[in-house]
Design an enzyme around this catalytic site. Structure first.
Site, short mmCIF file in Angstrom:
data_model
loop_
_atom_site.label_atom_id
_atom_site.label_comp_id
_atom_site.label_asym_id
_atom_site.label_seq_id
_atom_site.Cartn_x
_atom_site.Cartn_y
_atom_site.Cartn_z
N ASP A 222 32.55 20.39 77.52
CA ASP A 222 32.56 18.67 77.92
C ASP A 222 32.01 18.35 76.72
O ASP A 222 30.68 18.19 76.57
CB ASP A 222 31.64 18.59 79.36
CG ASP A 222 31.51 17.06 79.56
OD1 ASP A 222 32.06 16.08 78.44
OD2 ASP A 222 31.31 16.61 80.55
N GLU A 316 19.58 19.03 81.13
CA GLU A 316 20.91 18.33 81.63
C GLU A 316 20.77 18.79 83.08
O GLU A 316 21.59 19.54 83.47
CB GLU A 316 21.96 19.12 80.94
CG GLU A 316 23.21 18.28 80.80
CD GLU A 316 24.11 18.56 82.11
OE1 GLU A 316 23.51 17.69 83.05
OE2 GLU A 316 25.11 19.19 82.12
N GLU A 325 23.23 16.87 93.78
CA GLU A 325 22.41 18.29 93.35
C GLU A 325 20.71 18.22 93.33
O GLU A 325 20.29 18.99 93.51
CB GLU A 325 22.54 18.67 91.76
CG GLU A 325 24.27 19.26 91.49
CD GLU A 325 24.12 19.76 90.27
OE1 GLU A 325 23.24 20.36 89.70
OE2 GLU A 325 25.49 19.60 89.48
N HIS A 521 33.12 16.09 82.45
CA HIS A 521 33.39 16.79 83.72
C HIS A 521 32.74 16.28 84.98
O HIS A 521 33.02 16.70 86.14
CB HIS A 521 32.54 18.11 83.59
CG HIS A 521 31.19 18.26 83.85
ND1 HIS A 521 30.56 17.95 82.59
CD2 HIS A 521 30.27 18.91 84.65
CE1 HIS A 521 29.03 18.05 82.84
NE2 HIS A 521 29.19 18.70 84.34
N1 SAH Z 1 21.25 23.68 80.00
C1 SAH Z 1 22.68 24.06 80.31
C2 SAH Z 1 23.00 24.15 81.80
C3 SAH Z 1 22.86 22.87 82.71
S1 SAH Z 1 23.32 23.15 84.30
C4 SAH Z 1 23.61 23.38 79.62
O1 SAH Z 1 23.42 22.29 79.31
O2 SAH Z 1 24.83 23.60 79.31
C5 SAH Z 1 22.07 23.10 85.40
C6 SAH Z 1 21.24 24.55 85.21
O3 SAH Z 1 19.80 24.13 85.69
C7 SAH Z 1 21.83 25.54 85.93
O4 SAH Z 1 22.03 26.78 85.18
C8 SAH Z 1 21.10 25.76 87.24
O5 SAH Z 1 20.78 27.03 87.66
C9 SAH Z 1 19.44 25.34 86.47
N2 SAH Z 1 18.33 24.85 87.50
C10 SAH Z 1 18.57 23.78 88.58
N3 SAH Z 1 17.61 23.56 88.98
C11 SAH Z 1 16.65 24.46 88.53
C12 SAH Z 1 15.26 24.63 88.84
N4 SAH Z 1 14.63 24.04 89.85
N5 SAH Z 1 14.38 25.44 88.18
C13 SAH Z 1 15.30 26.21 87.20
N6 SAH Z 1 16.64 26.18 86.82
C14 SAH Z 1 17.18 25.05 87.53
#
Ligand code: SAH
Length: 585
Positions: A222, A316, A325, A521
């Site tokens: 994205d 993110e 979410e 996305h």
């Molecule tokens: N930062 C990455 C992934 C973003 S997606 C990027 O920009 O590509 C969000 C990610 O946050 C996912 O991998 C999910 O497993 C993680 N995540 C969500 N809630 C979380 C929490 N409470 N503690 C740790 N990781 C978390």
């Protein structure tokens, strides 16, 4: 699903509605129920009519509503067999949506608000009507024939029961509306914040889904998303050089890698899903394990070495319709646990935008197509589809109004409690001929500032178009590294900054997920209307937008749009209020 109500007062003019604004002041309104008036005083305090601004004692007002509107709340409650909570929901529902008495008589007791905890929340502060036992006031036919002592005993029993009911009610309301606060102070996260109830697991499936490869490929590819984060991180050395950074939900570690490249002295990359293993390998493969430490676990549970506090939190966390979410809840826990007092949240602000939309193509594709399948009527398949928000991309030509902000979130100060909200909206049709509105459209804009402060209200989001330089400059073509030059930004005052000015000026980096931008996305969220309506230039559509975590899964959302359509020449005439309800799941 949608319900029609004919209001006696136009809903927009209601200033008494404590839930009707998303301003922080309103949201921070005390939920302390200790100042409720005592039950014995109920008869004497001022109570407001259910249909206009008349005030008086509860008895007087009940009589007034009966005479003036031929409406008897007790009769309705009996007819619908409502218990005390049903009665409270009904009163709050009437006060909030202002249906006419005739429309109330159409209720069956099965409407969704009868099971919604939202309507347990008093619309009017200290509403005496919520606190009385109907039996005390109704004229029982054979009252006269009951001996006084028996009658007193019976009334005492009723009073005791009422007190028990209200105690329970207060507990429910206090519990429901302080969940956010509990979650904030708890290290167990939003899904586990109710200690007295069996723990529901909203996490396992969620983190499993982030263990898969595809979802990360989609996010990395994205370009609007990833390149905007890159532009901000790589383009603001003042924020990242020598900084200690926390990457909440690091996934593949992409944002941590950017932060390390931007000169961060230490990056903690946290993720609770299996993807953390890959992040570790990726960090090693790029020889950055001296700067980036991957920590596997929920950010709510992990510890940083020796009580470390960080200068910047990058994350993110945005989901469909922004809040799907509920990952923001976790980011706010991270902020409160680990961010230094003047630390920076990146992004620093997000806005939920609502507009009118011509989604007729999507209605055809997703709903009407069931009407004729090889000549068979399969419309039964489409019956529930209007209750589910649709995530899809629409073109900018489908927007039938300028968007209106329904939630402006300042990451430095927002609390989890404010993520369940109600706000007013007012949309003005910008069409050049009569056009059918088939949906409300919701999308979000995201802002990064070098100070972490909110952007000025007039700041417009940057719309990124296909083949634009901002993407090319951070997106290596054919695997070649990105050109090493200063990134371009959108500046607050719209001026291009030269030389020394860069360090001093507040720089705003932003992207939109709206229909004007290259699709992301996140696409757009469409609330398709079972009863589309026609607008002409200047028509006003106003009402309330409600959004809250679903009761059945804290990562899903329930949305209600209460709206009224007003013809340009007919501003003063009261119109139907339509209530449309949706799930984002
Ligand atoms: N930062 C990455 C992934 C973003 S997606 C990027 O920009 O590509 C969000 C990610 O946050 C996912 O991998 C999910 O497993 C993680 N995540 C969500 N809630 C979380 C929490 N409470 N503690 C740790 N990781 C978390």
């Amino acid at each position: 699903m949608s319900i029609h109500f004919h209001p006696t007062i136009p809903i927009i003019e209601d200033n008494h509605d404590a839930n009707s604004s998303s301003s922080d002041e309103d949201e921070d309104e005390s939920e302390n129920w200790d100042d409720w008036i005592s039950d014995s005083a109920i008869q004497h305090v001022n109570c407001r009519s259910l249909f206009d601004d008349k005030v008086g004692s509860v008895e007087d007002i009940l009589a007034y509503d009966k005479v003036t509107y031929n409406f008897d709340i007790n009769e309705v409650c009996t007819k619908l067999s409502l218990d005390v909570h049903g009665r409270i929901r009904l009163i709050n529902f009437i006060r909030q949506t202002k249906p006419s008495p005739a429309n109330i008589s159409l209720l069956t007791g099965k409407e969704s608000f009868f099971s919604s905890d939202d309507f347990l929340r008093p619309v009017l502060e200290d509403d005496p009507l919520l606190q009385y036992e109907p039996g005390d006031w109704t004229d029982s036919e054979d009252e006269g024939s009951i001996p006084t002592e028996r009658r007193i005993r019976s009334l005492e029993q009723k009073l005791a029961q009422t007190q028990r009911d209200f105690e329970e009610y207060r507990k429910i309301v206090n519990h429901h509306f302080s969940l956010g606060q509990i979650a904030e102070s708890s290290s167990e996260g939003p899904s586990n914040s109710v200690s007295s109830q069996p723990k529901r697991d909203d996490d396992s499936h969620y983190f499993e889904s982030y263990g898969a490869n595809d979802i990360h490929a989609v996010m990395i590819q994205d370009k609007v998303r990833t390149s905007t984060y890159a532009r901000f991180i790589l383009g603001t050395p003042s924020v990242f050089e020598d900084a200690i950074v926390l990457d909440v939900g690091c996934g593949t570690g992409i944002l941590s890698l950017f932060a390390a490249r931007a000169g961060a002295k230490k990056v903690f990359a946290v993720d609770a899903s299996n993807i953390a293993t890959k992040a570790e390998k990726i960090v090693k493969a790029n020889n950055l394990d001296n700067v980036i430490t991957v920590i596997r676990g929920k950010v709510e549970d992990i510890q940083l070495p020796e009580g470390t506090k960080v200068d910047v939190i990058i994350s993110e966390w945005m989901g469909y319709a922004l809040l799907y979410e509920s990952m923001l809840d976790s980011v706010l826990v991270a902020r409160d646990r680990f961010l230094k007092p003047n630390g920076i949240m990146a992004p620093s602000q997000t806005r939920m935008m609502l507009g009118l939309c011509d989604a007729s193509e999507i209605v055809k594709e997703r709903i009407l197509f069931w009407n004729d399948i090889y000549g068979y009527d399969m419309s039964a398949m489409a019956e529930e589809l209007y209750q589910e928000a649709v995530i899809d991309v629409v073109g900018s030509h489908t927007m039938l109004s300028a968007p209106c902000i329904v939630k402006d979130l300042y990451l430095s100060s927002v609390t989890t409690r404010q993520l369940d909200f109600t706000s007013q909206f007012r949309l003005i049709a910008s069409v050049d001929r009569r056009t059918k509105v088939t949906a409300f459209i919701l999308y979000f804009d995201t802002f990064f500032t070098t100070s972490g402060n909110p952007v000025a209200p007039e700041t417009e989001v940057q719309i990124i178009h296909e083949n634009e330089a901002v993407i090319a400059e951070v997106w290596p073509l054919g695997g070649r590294p990105a050109p090493q030059r200063r990134m371009s930004h959108q500046h607050k005052k719209g001026k291009s900054l030269e030389g020394g000015e860069v360090a001093k000026a507040e720089v705003v980096t932003s992207f939109s997920t709206g229909p004007k931008s290259i699709p992301t996305h996140w696409k757009q969220t469409l609330f398709l209307l079972k009863e589309p309506f026609i607008v002409d230039e200047g028509f006003v559509v106003h009402g309330h937008f409600h959004c809250r975590k679903s009761d059945s899964n804290s990562r899903e959302l329930d949305v209600e749009v209460h709206y009224t359509v007003q013809d340009v020449g007919n501003q003063n005439e009261s119109q139907d209020v339509v209530v449309a309800m949706f799930k984002i799941q």
